[in-house]
Write a protein that holds these residues in place. Structure first.
Motif, PDB file in Angstrom:
ATOM      1  N   MET A  12      -6.044  13.260  -5.564  1.00  0.00           N
ATOM      2  CA  MET A  12      -5.859  13.132  -4.123  1.00  0.00           C
ATOM      3  C   MET A  12      -6.394  11.796  -3.610  1.00  0.00           C
ATOM      4  SD  MET A  12      -7.233  15.593  -1.032  1.00  0.00           S
ATOM      5  CE  MET A  12      -8.824  14.776  -0.820  1.00  0.00           C
ATOM      6  N   LEU A  13      -7.521  11.351  -4.182  1.00  0.00           N
ATOM      7  CA  LEU A  13      -8.153  10.109  -3.737  1.00  0.00           C
ATOM      8  C   LEU A  13      -7.683   8.883  -4.507  1.00  0.00           C
ATOM      9  CD1 LEU A  13     -11.856  11.305  -3.272  1.00  0.00           C
ATOM     10  CD2 LEU A  13     -10.033  11.198  -1.571  1.00  0.00           C
ATOM     11  N   ALA A  14      -6.700   9.052  -5.397  1.00  0.00           N
ATOM     12  CA  ALA A  14      -6.252   7.940  -6.242  1.00  0.00           C
ATOM     13  C   ALA A  14      -5.866   6.693  -5.450  1.00  0.00           C
ATOM     14  CB  ALA A  14      -5.084   8.395  -7.126  1.00  0.00           C
ATOM     15  N   PRO A  15      -5.238   6.832  -4.272  1.00  0.00           N
ATOM     16  CA  PRO A  15      -4.894   5.614  -3.524  1.00  0.00           C
ATOM     17  C   PRO A  15      -6.090   4.772  -3.092  1.00  0.00           C
ATOM     18  CG  PRO A  15      -3.550   7.449  -2.767  1.00  0.00           C
ATOM     19  CD  PRO A  15      -4.602   8.025  -3.670  1.00  0.00           C
ATOM     20  N   ARG A  16      -7.316   5.296  -3.209  1.00  0.00           N
ATOM     21  CA  ARG A  16      -8.491   4.470  -2.925  1.00  0.00           C
ATOM     22  C   ARG A  16      -8.705   3.429  -4.018  1.00  0.00           C
ATOM     23  NH1 ARG A  16     -13.351   8.474  -0.730  1.00  0.00           N
ATOM     24  NH2 ARG A  16     -12.263   9.205   1.149  1.00  0.00           N
ATOM     25  N   ASP A  17      -8.438   3.838  -5.270  1.00  0.00           N
ATOM     26  CA  ASP A  17      -8.642   2.918  -6.396  1.00  0.00           C
ATOM     27  C   ASP A  17      -7.442   1.994  -6.578  1.00  0.00           C
ATOM     28  OD1 ASP A  17     -11.140   4.039  -6.975  1.00  0.00           O
ATOM     29  OD2 ASP A  17     -10.224   5.632  -8.156  1.00  0.00           O
ATOM     30  N   ALA A  18      -6.251   2.583  -6.512  1.00  0.00           N
ATOM     31  CA  ALA A  18      -5.023   1.790  -6.615  1.00  0.00           C
ATOM     32  C   ALA A  18      -4.413   1.739  -5.220  1.00  0.00           C
ATOM     33  CB  ALA A  18      -4.066   2.421  -7.618  1.00  0.00           C
ATOM     34  N   LYS A  19      -4.858   0.781  -4.423  1.00  0.00           N
ATOM     35  CA  LYS A  19      -4.457   0.706  -3.030  1.00  0.00           C
ATOM     36  C   LYS A  19      -2.938   0.597  -2.894  1.00  0.00           C
ATOM     37  CE  LYS A  19      -8.639   0.323  -1.033  1.00  0.00           C
ATOM     38  NZ  LYS A  19      -9.493   0.509  -2.211  1.00  0.00           N
ATOM     39  N   PRO A  20      -2.379   1.282  -1.896  1.00  0.00           N
ATOM     40  CA  PRO A  20      -0.939   1.144  -1.663  1.00  0.00           C
ATOM     41  C   PRO A  20      -0.583  -0.303  -1.333  1.00  0.00           C
ATOM     42  CG  PRO A  20      -1.860   2.962  -0.380  1.00  0.00           C
ATOM     43  CD  PRO A  20      -3.013   2.192  -0.936  1.00  0.00           C
ATOM     44  N   SER A  21       0.618  -0.708  -1.706  1.00  0.00           N
ATOM     45  CA  SER A  21       1.101  -2.036  -1.338  1.00  0.00           C
ATOM     46  C   SER A  21       1.142  -2.165   0.180  1.00  0.00           C
ATOM     47  CB  SER A  21       2.504  -2.248  -1.917  1.00  0.00           C
ATOM     48  OG  SER A  21       3.137  -3.341  -1.291  1.00  0.00           O
ATOM     49  N   PRO A  22       0.782  -3.325   0.727  1.00  0.00           N
ATOM     50  CA  PRO A  22       0.869  -3.498   2.188  1.00  0.00           C
ATOM     51  C   PRO A  22       2.253  -3.189   2.733  1.00  0.00           C
ATOM     52  CG  PRO A  22      -0.371  -5.306   1.195  1.00  0.00           C
ATOM     53  CD  PRO A  22       0.201  -4.515   0.066  1.00  0.00           C
ATOM     54  N   ALA A  23       3.279  -3.354   1.885  1.00  0.00           N
ATOM     55  CA  ALA A  23       4.641  -3.088   2.339  1.00  0.00           C
ATOM     56  C   ALA A  23       4.854  -1.626   2.707  1.00  0.00           C
ATOM     57  CB  ALA A  23       5.638  -3.502   1.253  1.00  0.00           C
ATOM     58  N   VAL A  24       4.020  -0.737   2.144  1.00  0.00           N
ATOM     59  CA  VAL A  24       4.146   0.694   2.434  1.00  0.00           C
ATOM     60  C   VAL A  24       3.996   0.969   3.930  1.00  0.00           C
ATOM     61  CG1 VAL A  24       2.913   2.884   2.136  1.00  0.00           C
ATOM     62  CG2 VAL A  24       3.482   1.506   0.143  1.00  0.00           C
ATOM     63  N   PHE A  25       3.263   0.108   4.616  1.00  0.00           N
ATOM     64  CA  PHE A  25       2.973   0.339   6.029  1.00  0.00           C
ATOM     65  C   PHE A  25       3.788  -0.565   6.947  1.00  0.00           C
ATOM     66  CE2 PHE A  25      -0.770   1.279   3.428  1.00  0.00           C
ATOM     67  CZ  PHE A  25      -0.951   2.615   3.730  1.00  0.00           C
ATOM     68  N   GLU A  26       4.782  -1.245   6.383  1.00  0.00           N
ATOM     69  CA  GLU A  26       5.629  -2.149   7.158  1.00  0.00           C
ATOM     70  C   GLU A  26       6.992  -1.522   7.425  1.00  0.00           C
ATOM     71  OE1 GLU A  26       4.677  -4.965   8.460  1.00  0.00           O
ATOM     72  OE2 GLU A  26       2.673  -4.839   7.536  1.00  0.00           O
ATOM     73  N   PRO A  27       7.564  -1.763   8.600  1.00  0.00           N
ATOM     74  CA  PRO A  27       8.910  -1.244   8.886  1.00  0.00           C
ATOM     75  C   PRO A  27       9.976  -2.016   8.117  1.00  0.00           C
ATOM     76  CG  PRO A  27       8.159  -2.635  10.683  1.00  0.00           C
ATOM     77  CD  PRO A  27       7.006  -2.527   9.733  1.00  0.00           C
ATOM     78  N   GLY A  28      11.182  -1.475   8.103  1.00  0.00           N
ATOM     79  CA  GLY A  28      12.299  -2.170   7.484  1.00  0.00           C
ATOM     80  C   GLY A  28      12.634  -1.660   6.102  1.00  0.00           C
ATOM     81  N   PRO A  29      13.743  -2.187   5.536  1.00  0.00           N
ATOM     82  CA  PRO A  29      14.217  -1.712   4.222  1.00  0.00           C
ATOM     83  C   PRO A  29      13.205  -1.893   3.097  1.00  0.00           C
ATOM     84  CG  PRO A  29      15.911  -2.987   5.351  1.00  0.00           C
ATOM     85  CD  PRO A  29      14.662  -3.152   6.155  1.00  0.00           C
ATOM     86  N   GLU A  30      12.495  -3.029   3.082  1.00  0.00           N
ATOM     87  CA  GLU A  30      11.512  -3.235   2.020  1.00  0.00           C
ATOM     88  C   GLU A  30      10.381  -2.202   2.122  1.00  0.00           C
ATOM     89  OE1 GLU A  30      10.048  -7.174   1.757  1.00  0.00           O
ATOM     90  OE2 GLU A  30      12.037  -8.085   1.464  1.00  0.00           O
ATOM     91  N   GLY A  31       9.972  -1.925   3.346  1.00  0.00           N
ATOM     92  CA  GLY A  31       8.960  -0.900   3.555  1.00  0.00           C
ATOM     93  C   GLY A  31       9.463   0.472   3.146  1.00  0.00           C
TER      94      GLY A  31
END
Length: 549
Positions: free
Chosen positions: A366-385
Motif C-alpha cells: 500500500m505504501l510502495a508509492p512512497r519509495d517508488a514515487k509516481p512520475s510527475p506526469a501522473v498528476f498532470e492533465p492531458g494525454p501524457e498524464g
C-alpha cells in the motif's frame, strides 16, 4: 457449578466477548471484566472474515450481524485516487454485501462489514444470552495469582471504588496490545514495535458522495507526489467515515486543525463535516513468545499485534477464542488431558506469525508509492498524464489485489505439528493467500459441502467431536474408545459424492472447532482407537508412554 469451574476473561472487546459467548454456548461458567463502559467511539476493526462468519452461523447470530447497522446495499469498491475530486488511478470492484455471492468453499462470502461499534454489541448480546456468563463493565483487574490449582484475581469496581476477589479455574487475557495479563506473566513480544504512527479521525458528513465525481466505494487510498499518505473507509455505509493519516516511524500526533485540513485535502474541496473523535495509534508487527503460563492464557491483540491491512487481526482473535473455548470446556468437564490446553499455543502461534507477516506485506504494498514515487506526469492533465496514470494505476491495482483476495489466509491455516492431531503422512498443502483448495488432511479446516438446501457439512460441527462415515461400514472400536475416555462423539453417515471426494477417506474425525483430527480408510482396531482418542483429547504422550511400558 462452583467458582473453581469458572473461566475469568479479562477484556471486553470482540475477542473477549467471543470467548465468553463460546464458553456460554458450551454451558461453562464465565465472568468477563472490562475496564470500559462498553461504548466504542473509535472502531478498531470493521471486517468480519469468512471463517468468523462461519462461527457466527454456528452460534446462530448471522442475522444479528446483518442487522447491526452497516448499510449492506452500499458498494464495497476499493479505489486509489489523488483526491476524491482529483484523478482515479484504479479500482477493485466489489458488490454490495447484500449481493455478494457465497464462496464456493464456504457457507458465506468473503466476509461482512460490521465495524466494532456494531460488532461488539452483537457479541455482547450473544454472550449475555447465556445464564452461565456474567459481564462486569467498568471493572479493572488489579492483580492475580496462579497457585497451580486455581487463579485468584483482585478486581476493582471503577464506579464505586470497591474491591473484591474472584476465584477461577482459568484466566484468559483478551485485554489488547497493552495487555496487563501478558505483562504480569512476563511474556515478551517479538517483531517490529513500530511500523507507522497513524492518526484516525471519525467524521460525519451527509451525502459525501454528492461532493465528488467518483463512484461510491468502501475504501479510498490517497496517493500524492509524496506517495501514499492517507486512507478513508466507510464506517456505516451512510454518513460516517474513518479517515487515517498514515505517518511513518516518526512519533507525532496531529491535532484537530491538521486532521481537518487533511480531510479537506483528501476530498479535494472545502465542505462541512463533523469530527466525532480522533485517535493516534501505532501500527505494529508483534507476536508474543508464549500464549500463556500455567492456568493463565492470552488471546487476540494480547498475543499478536498486526497492521490492519488485510483485516486479519480481530479474525485471528476470534479463532483464538474458538480454539481455546472448546479445550477449556474439555478440561473443565474432565475429558481433556494435560496436553490439550498446551496445544493452544502450538496451534495458534504459527498462524499469528504467518498472518502478521502477510499484513505487513500488505502495508508495504500500500505504501510502495512512497519509495517508488509516481512520475510527475501522473498528476498532470492531458494525454501524457492519462497514459502515465493508466500505467501507474495498472501496476498498483495488480499489486494491491493480493490484499483483496485472501481466502487462503482466512480458511487455509493448518495446525501442523499439533500434539492433539493424528497425522496421516500426507504432505502439507501449499500455503496460499489468494486461493484456497479445501482438504480434509488432519489439522486443516474440515471442508464445506452443501448436503441439502442451506445445510452444510460445517453445520455438523461445534458441540463435540464428529465422526463422518462415507459409504458402508462402521468404526465400533472408535465409538467405544470415545465413550471410555469421556470424549463427546456423534457419528454422521454421509451419502454425498462431492463430500466423499473432498474428504478423501472413509472415516474422518472432526474436532469441535471444525478442524480434522484424524482420518483413514480403515476402521481402527481397539488398540489403535484407544491411541487416537488419547491423542485428540490431549492424553497422547501419556498414552504412548503406557503403551511403551
Amino acid at each position: 457449578m462452583n467458582a473453581t469451574q469458572r473461566v475469568l476473561v479479562v477484556g471486553g472487546g470482540p475477542v473477549g466477548l467471543a470467548l465468553a459467548g463460546e464458553l456460554g454456548w458450551r454451558d461453562i461458567l464465565c465472568t468477563l471484566i472490562e475496564k470500559g463502559d462498553g461504548r466504542v467511539v473509535q472502531p478498531k476493526m470493521d471486517f468480519v472474515g469468512v471463517r468468523t462468519m462461519e462461527f457466527c452461523r454456528r452460534w446462530g447470530i448471522v442475522p444479528w450481524v446483518h442487522e447491526a447497522g452497516y448499510n449492506r446495499a452500499y458498494p464495497q469498491d476499493c479505489a486509489w485516487v489523488s483526491s476524491l475530486n482529483g484523478y482515479e488511478f484504479g479500482r477493485e470492484v466489489f458488490a454490495p454485501l447484500k449481493d455478494e455471492p457465497r464462496l464456493p468453499q464456504s457457507t458465506y462470502s468473503r466476509g461482512e462489514r460490521c465495524p466494532q461499534n456494531f460488532f461488539d454489541p452483537v457479541l455482547s448480546r450473544f454472550a449475555s444470552s447465556f445464564p452461565t456468563v456474567t459481564i462486569r463493565r467498568e471493572t479493572e483487574l488489579l492483580r492475580f495469582e496462579d497457585d497451580g490449582t486455581r487463579v485468584t484475581a483482585r478486581l476493582k469496581d471503577l464506579r464505586s471504588g470497591a474491591e473484591d476477589t474472584v476465584e477461577a479455574a482459568y484466566l484468559v487475557g483478551c485485554d489488547g496490545g497493552a495487555s496487563t495479563v501478558r505483562e504480569a506473566l512476563g511474556i515478551p513480544m517479538q517483531g517490529s514495535p513500530v511500523l507507522t504512527y497513524t492518526t484516525n479521525c471519525i467524521f460525519r458528513c451527509e451525502n459525501l458522495e454528492a461532493l465528488h465525481d467518483k463512484k461510491p466505494g468502501y475504501r479510498f487510498i490517497f496517493i500524492g507526489p509524496e506517495g501514499t499518505w492517507a486512507t478513508m473507509v466507510a464506517i456505516n455505509g451512510r454518513d460516517q467515515w474513518r479517515f487515517s493519516l498514515v505517518g511513518d516511524d516518526t512519533r507525532r500526533q496531529p491535532g484537530e486543525a491538521e486532521m481537518r485540513a487533511a480531510i479537506v485535502k483528501a476530498v479535494g474541496r472545502e465542505f462541512d463535516f463533523e469530527i466525532l473523535s480522533i485517535m493516534p495509534w501505532v501500527r505494529r508487527q508483534l507476536v508474543a513468545d508464549g500464549y500463556g503460563k500455567g492456568r493463565v492464557f492470552i488471546a487476540g491483540d494480547a498475543a499478536h499485534l498486526t497492521s490492519p491491512t488485510g483485516g486479519f487481526g480481530m479474525n485471528m482473535g476470534i479463532q483464538d477464542s474458538v480454539d481455546l473455548g472448546w479445550k477449556l470446556e474439555a478440561v473443565l468437564q474432565g475429558w481433556g488431558g494435560p496436553e490439550l490446553l498446551q496445544s493452544y499455543e502450538v496451534e495458534r502461534r504459527p498462524v499469528a506469525i504467518r498472518n502478521v507477516n502477510e499484513a505487513t506485506g500488505n502495508l508495504k504494498r500500500m505504501l510502495a508509492p512512497r519509495d517508488a514515487k509516481p512520475s510527475p506526469a501522473v498528476f498532470e492533465p492531458g494525454p501524457e498524464g492519462d497514459q502515465a496514470r493508466k500505467e501507474f494505476g495498472d501496476r498498483y491495482t495488480e499489486m494491491m489485489r493480493r490484499e483483496w483476495y485472501t481466502p487462503g489466509i482466512h480458511l487455509g491455516f493448518v495446525y501442523e505439528s499439533s500434539p492433539v492431531i493424528v497425522p496421516d503422512g500426507t504432505p502439507p498443502p501449499p500455503d496460499e493467500v489468494s486461493t484456497y483448495t479445501q482438504t480434509a488432511r488432519p489439522g486443516s479446516r474440515a471442508p464445506h459441502v452443501w448436503l441439502a438446501e442451506d445445510r452444510s457439512t460445517l453445520d455438523l460441527f461445534g458441540r463435540g467431536f464428529v465422526l463422518l462415515v462415507f459409504g458402508e461400514g462402521d468404526a465400533p472400536a472408535l465409538v467405544e474408545a470415545a465413550e471410555g475416555g469421556g470424549l463427546p462423539l456423534t457419528v454422521h453417515r454421509i451419502d454425498n459424492r462431492a463430500a466423499a471426494e473432498l474428504y478423501a477417506r472413509h472415516f474422518v474425525l472432526v474436532r469441535p472447532d471444525g478442524h480434522v483430527a484424524w482420518r483413514s480408510d480403515q476402521a481402527p482396531d481397539a488398540s489403535e482407537a484407544a491411541r487416537i482418542v488419547s491423542v485428540v483429547r490431549g492424553c497422547g504422550a501419556g498414552a504412548m508412554r503406557q503403551a511403551a511400558a
